[in-house]
Design a protein around this motif. Structure first.
Motif, PDB file in Angstrom:
ATOM      1  N   ALA A  45       0.451  -0.870   0.197  1.00 17.85           N
ATOM      2  CA  ALA A  45       0.022  -0.067   0.367  1.00 17.85           C
ATOM      3  C   ALA A  45       0.508   1.138  -0.128  1.00 17.85           C
ATOM      4  O   ALA A  45       0.279   2.265  -0.408  1.00 17.85           O
ATOM      5  N   VAL A  46       2.010   1.226   0.697  1.00 16.97           N
ATOM      6  CA  VAL A  46       2.526   2.153   0.870  1.00 16.97           C
ATOM      7  C   VAL A  46       4.486   1.602   0.202  1.00 16.97           C
ATOM      8  O   VAL A  46       4.625   1.025   1.486  1.00 16.97           O
ATOM      9  N   ASP A  47       5.775   2.147  -0.601  1.00 14.68           N
ATOM     10  CA  ASP A  47       6.484   1.645  -1.078  1.00 14.68           C
ATOM     11  C   ASP A  47       7.575   2.180  -1.150  1.00 14.68           C
ATOM     12  O   ASP A  47       7.993   3.256  -1.834  1.00 14.68           O
ATOM     13  N   GLY A  78      -6.808   4.921  -4.019  1.00 15.00           N
ATOM     14  CA  GLY A  78      -5.846   3.462  -4.068  1.00 15.00           C
ATOM     15  C   GLY A  78      -3.915   3.627  -4.530  1.00 15.00           C
ATOM     16  O   GLY A  78      -3.492   2.562  -4.586  1.00 15.00           O
ATOM     17  N   SER A  79      -3.824   4.978  -4.794  1.00 10.38           N
ATOM     18  CA  SER A  79      -2.261   5.422  -4.278  1.00 10.38           C
ATOM     19  C   SER A  79      -1.498   5.121  -3.008  1.00 10.38           C
ATOM     20  O   SER A  79      -0.463   5.251  -3.101  1.00 10.38           O
ATOM     21  N   GLY A  80      -2.395   4.758  -2.209  1.00  4.05           N
ATOM     22  CA  GLY A  80      -1.278   4.814  -0.652  1.00  4.05           C
ATOM     23  C   GLY A  80      -0.910   5.995  -0.107  1.00  4.05           C
ATOM     24  O   GLY A  80      -0.198   6.083   0.637  1.00  4.05           O
ATOM     25  N   LYS A  81      -1.933   7.226  -0.364  1.00  6.10           N
ATOM     26  CA  LYS A  81      -1.427   8.725   0.025  1.00  6.10           C
ATOM     27  C   LYS A  81      -2.498   8.789   1.576  1.00  6.10           C
ATOM     28  O   LYS A  81      -2.187   8.854   3.123  1.00  6.10           O
ATOM     29  N   LYS A 136       3.732   3.824  -4.157  1.00  6.98           N
ATOM     30  CA  LYS A 136       5.511   4.532  -4.629  1.00  6.98           C
ATOM     31  C   LYS A 136       5.343   6.329  -4.327  1.00  6.98           C
ATOM     32  O   LYS A 136       3.946   7.018  -4.811  1.00  6.98           O
ATOM     33  N   ILE A 137       5.959   7.501  -4.054  1.00  8.69           N
ATOM     34  CA  ILE A 137       6.340   8.531  -4.086  1.00  8.69           C
ATOM     35  C   ILE A 137       6.523   8.446  -5.646  1.00  8.69           C
ATOM     36  O   ILE A 137       7.840   8.104  -5.693  1.00  8.69           O
TER      37      ILE A 137
END
Length: 374
Positions: free
Chosen positions: A33-35, A54-57, A226-227
Motif C-alpha cells: 500500500a505504501v512502498d 488506491g495510491s497509498g496516500k 510509491k512517491i
C-alpha cells in the motif's frame, strides 16, 4: 524537545516537523500500500499528498497519525517516534471527510470538546472557543447545532475543533471531497489563510490536483504506493518527473515515437522537444505537451516564432466557462488528438469545428519521457 534540522535551499537550517524514512505498509497484496516512502516536512509548512484512489496516500496519512504501524521504516514528529505516545495524547489535530461532529452539541460545545478531554482549565475554555470560532469566521454561530449549519459552516467547526488545542501538526484527510465545487474552492482558500495565519504544520491528503496546487507549499504525488515526485507546486507542474505525473497534473497531449537528440520522431515527422532523465536516443519514448503550452492561430504566420508548428483542423470545441478547449487533429499525426486551451478569453468564437488552423509549441514545452518504468 528534540529538534531535527536539515539544510534547506539558500544554505539555512530548516526545522523538520515530520520525517519519514523508508516507510512501507504491506497488507499482503501484490504491491505494498505504501512502498519505501521517505520525505521531510518543514515546520510551519503545508504539504499535500496527492494521488488517485488506491495510491497509498490515506494509508500514509494514517501511519503519520499513528492509527497504523508501518511494516517497516520510521516516522517521527518533532524528532520523536510517532508511536512514542498513544494517539489521543499526541499533539495532532485531524479533520476528516466525514466530519464526525457531535449532533447533540452546539458549535461551541463541539469546539470545546478536545479542551475538556485535555483537562484545560474550565475558566480558559470559553475564551479559546471564541477565538477559534472567530478565526474560522463563525462568530455568531456558537449556539447552533450541526444540523442548523451549512456544509461549509460544519467544515469550519471541524477545523476550529482540530486547532483549538493548538496542535503541533494538523492532518487533513480529504475534508473537502463532499462539498460542491464552488464551496470546495472557497474552503481551499480558507484552509490556506488559516494555516498561514497560525503557522501550524499541515499535511493534507487529496485526489484534487487544483486543491493541491492552490493550498500547498510542497506536494508529494503518489501512485501504486510509491512517491512519484516531491516538489514545490510550480516545479511539479512545469517539470514533471515521469509520465504518470505529467498525465495526472494538468491536461497533456501524448505522442509515441522514437527519441532523438532533438525530441521525438514519429514516422517521418520530427517533433521538437526536450528529453527528460532516463531517455536514450533510439529508444521508444513518449512526448507530452500541456494544453496551455500549445499556441493556436489561423495561420503559421500568426503564430510568430515557435520551434514546432503543424497544420490541423478543429474537431471539437469545449466551453468550460473561463476558457475554451480545442480538440485538433493533424493529417501528419493521425493517431494524435491535440488538446489546446484558448489563450484569448475575449474571442471565444475564434475557431469553429471544421476550421483549418495552425498550432505549435516551443521545444522546452514538450517533455520526452522513457516509456519503460522508472
Amino acid at each position: 524537545m528534540n529538534k531535527t534540522k536539515q539544510q534547506a535551499a539558500g544554505g539555512t537550517d530548516a526545522e523538520i516537523a515530520v520525517s519519514a524514512r523508508n516507510v512501507t505498509m504491506d497488507f499482503g497484496a501484490p504491491i505494498p500500500a505504501v512502498d519505501n516512502a521517505s520525505f521531510d516536512v518543514e515546520k510551519g509548512s503545508f504539504l499535500t499528498i496527492l494521488g488517485p484512489s488506491g495510491s497509498g496516500k490515506t494509508t500514509l496519512l494514517r501511519m503519520i497519525a499513528g492509527f497504523q504501524t508501518p511494516t517497516s521504516g520510521t516516522i517521527t514528529i518533532g524528532g520523536k517516534p510517532v508511536d512514542a505516545a498513544p494517539a489521543h495524547r499526541r499533539s495532532v489535530g485531524m479533520v476528516f471527510q466525514k466530519l464526525a461532529l457531535f449532533p447533540h452539541m452546539t458549535a461551541a460545545e463541539n469546539v470545546a470538546f478536545p479542551l475538556k478531554m485535555r483537562r484545560v482549565n474550565p475558566a480558559d475554555i470559553p475564551g479559546k472557543v471564541e477565538t477559534f470560532l472567530n478565526l474560522v469566521k463563525l462568530d455568531g454561530y456558537a449556539d447552533r447545532r450541526p444540523h442548523e449549519l451549512s456544509g461549509g459552516q460544519q467544515q469550519r467547526v471541524a477545523i476550529a475543533r482540530a486547532l483549538v488545542f493548538e496542535p503541533e501538526l494538523l492532518l487533513l484527510d480529504e475534508p473537502l471531497a463532499a462539498l460542491d465545487r464552488k464551496l470546495r474552492e472557497e474552503m481551499q482558500l480558507e484552509f490556506r489563510r488559516i494555516q498561514k495565519e497560525l503557522g501550524v504544520t499541515t499535511i493534507n491528503v487529496t485526489h484534487d490536483q487544483r486543491e493541491a496546487l492552490v493550498v500547498s507549499d510542497d506536494i508529494i504525488v503518489m501512485d501504486n504506493g510509491k512517491i512519484q515526485q516531491h516538489a514545490k507546486p510550480v516545479g511539479l507542474y512545469r517539470a514533471p518527473n515521469n509520465l504518470f505525473v505529467a498525465g495526472f497534473i494538468g491536461i497533456s497531449t501524448f505522442m509515441d515515437g522514437v527519441a532523438t537528440n532533438e525530441g521525438i520522431k514519429i514516422g517521418n515527422d520530427m517533433l521538437i522537444g526536450t528529453l527528460t532523465k532516463g531517455v536514450k536516443a533510439g529508444e521508444t519514448a513518449r512526448g507530452a505537451v500541456r494544453a496551455e503550452q500549445i499556441r493556436i492561430a489561423p495561420s503559421s504566420d500568426a503564430l510568430g516564432s515557435l520551434d514546432m508548428m503543424l497544420e490541423g483542423q478543429v474537431e471539437d470545441v469545449i466551453f468550460e466557462g473561463e476558457r475554451l478547449t480545442y480538440v485538433v487533429a493533424s493529417d501528419r499525426l493521425p493517431d494524435v488528438k491535440f488538446q489546446i486551451y484558448h489563450h484569448d478569453p475575449h474571442e471565444f468564437d475564434l475557431f469553429e469545428p471544421g476550421a483549418a488552423v495552425s498550432f505549435g509549441w516551443n521545444g522546452r514545452d514538450m517533455k520526452v519521457f522513457p516509456c519503460h518504468p522508472q
